[in-house]
Scaffold this motif. Sequence first.
Motif, PDB file in Angstrom:
ATOM      1  N   GLN A  67       0.838  -1.201   0.000  1.00 18.51           N
ATOM      2  CA  GLN A  67       0.000   0.000   0.000  1.00 18.51           C
ATOM      3  C   GLN A  67       0.878   1.259   0.000  1.00 18.51           C
ATOM      4  OE1 GLN A  67      -2.454  -1.725   3.419  1.00 18.51           O
ATOM      5  NE2 GLN A  67      -3.877  -0.250   2.488  1.00 18.51           N
ATOM      6  N   ILE A  68       1.936   1.249   0.791  1.00 17.15           N
ATOM      7  CA  ILE A  68       2.848   2.400   0.836  1.00 17.15           C
ATOM      8  C   ILE A  68       3.509   2.585  -0.537  1.00 17.15           C
ATOM      9  CG2 ILE A  68       5.031   3.227   1.822  1.00 17.15           C
ATOM     10  CD1 ILE A  68       4.076   1.931   4.499  1.00 17.15           C
ATOM     11  N   TYR A  69       3.893   1.486  -1.159  1.00 19.50           N
ATOM     12  CA  TYR A  69       4.489   1.565  -2.497  1.00 19.50           C
ATOM     13  C   TYR A  69       3.485   2.158  -3.480  1.00 19.50           C
ATOM     14  CZ  TYR A  69       6.389   0.196  -6.983  1.00 19.50           C
ATOM     15  OH  TYR A  69       6.846   0.213  -8.277  1.00 19.50           O
ATOM     16  N   TYR A  70       2.243   1.697  -3.411  1.00 18.03           N
ATOM     17  CA  TYR A  70       1.198   2.229  -4.291  1.00 18.03           C
ATOM     18  C   TYR A  70       1.050   3.731  -4.075  1.00 18.03           C
ATOM     19  CZ  TYR A  70      -3.354   3.003  -6.430  1.00 18.03           C
ATOM     20  OH  TYR A  70      -4.373   3.492  -7.210  1.00 18.03           O
ATOM     21  N   MET A  71       1.067   4.125  -2.794  1.00 22.12           N
ATOM     22  CA  MET A  71       0.906   5.556  -2.472  1.00 22.12           C
ATOM     23  C   MET A  71       2.088   6.388  -2.963  1.00 22.12           C
ATOM     24  SD  MET A  71      -1.963   6.201  -0.850  1.00 22.12           S
ATOM     25  CE  MET A  71      -1.638   7.692   0.060  1.00 22.12           C
ATOM     26  N   SER A  72       3.268   5.771  -3.109  1.00 19.91           N
ATOM     27  CA  SER A  72       4.417   6.522  -3.619  1.00 19.91           C
ATOM     28  C   SER A  72       4.264   6.810  -5.106  1.00 19.91           C
ATOM     29  CB  SER A  72       5.717   5.745  -3.361  1.00 19.91           C
ATOM     30  OG  SER A  72       5.815   4.619  -4.220  1.00 19.91           O
ATOM     31  N   ARG A  73       3.393   6.067  -5.781  1.00 23.96           N
ATOM     32  CA  ARG A  73       3.198   6.252  -7.217  1.00 23.96           C
ATOM     33  C   ARG A  73       1.886   6.967  -7.533  1.00 23.96           C
ATOM     34  NH1 ARG A  73       5.941   3.669 -10.826  1.00 23.96           N
ATOM     35  NH2 ARG A  73       7.840   2.722 -10.130  1.00 23.96           N
ATOM     36  N   GLN A  74       0.890   6.740  -6.665  1.00 26.52           N
ATOM     37  CA  GLN A  74      -0.435   7.319  -6.913  1.00 26.52           C
ATOM     38  C   GLN A  74      -1.151   7.452  -5.580  1.00 26.52           C
ATOM     39  OE1 GLN A  74      -2.447   5.398 -10.071  1.00 26.52           O
ATOM     40  NE2 GLN A  74      -4.369   6.447  -9.719  1.00 26.52           N
ATOM     41  N   THR A  75      -1.808   8.560  -5.365  1.00 29.26           N
ATOM     42  CA  THR A  75      -2.452   8.792  -4.075  1.00 29.26           C
ATOM     43  C   THR A  75      -3.973   8.654  -4.127  1.00 29.26           C
ATOM     44  OG1 THR A  75      -2.556  11.164  -4.471  1.00 29.26           O
ATOM     45  CG2 THR A  75      -0.613  10.325  -3.287  1.00 29.26           C
TER      46      THR A  75
END
Length: 185
Positions: A67-75
């Motif tokens: 989830q943190i990785y996803y948030m680093s690419r898209q919020t």
Amino acid sequence: MIEILLTALWLMLPAYIPNSTAAVFGGGRPLDGGKTLKDGRRILGDGKTFRGLIAGTVCGVLLGLLQIYYMSRQTTIFGIELPSFGEMPGALVVIFALAFGALLGDLSMSFFKRRLGLKRGAPLPGVDQLDFVLGAWVLTYIVAPSWFTANFTFYVALAVILVTPLLHFSTNIVGYLIGVKKEPW
């Protein structure tokens, strides 16, 4: 309404996955070592094992890291802004607390169920579906109170309390059908 529901699900994902993955990857030596208390009943029972506790926690943390990785690419997802778990290393503390706390909540309820004379897998409606939520919230509030109160607002917490029993029941049915759970509740 959809934003609150999506926020609730996003925040709880690291807490939702540990119990089911503990059931899948668990087994082995029980946490209580087979010991009983003065009432003659097991402390926790054979269903709570070291392997399940570790595997469930690791799976919850790994999902949180994704989830943190996803948030680093898209919020956003579906155009809805997702809440952050914070900056590292604080974010790691939060997702660990959600995952490990969920299992602690389940363990504490197993302890009380044994004291009530309920055997492993015996249903305790309402409690079985929310014990892990309470454990995740308590531990997360202890380690990150500002993050917790900023993200688990009244409506987000209410959404978690209303939706979690439905999700819990659904995943237990799936677990029962694929043979990793002995009871469908």
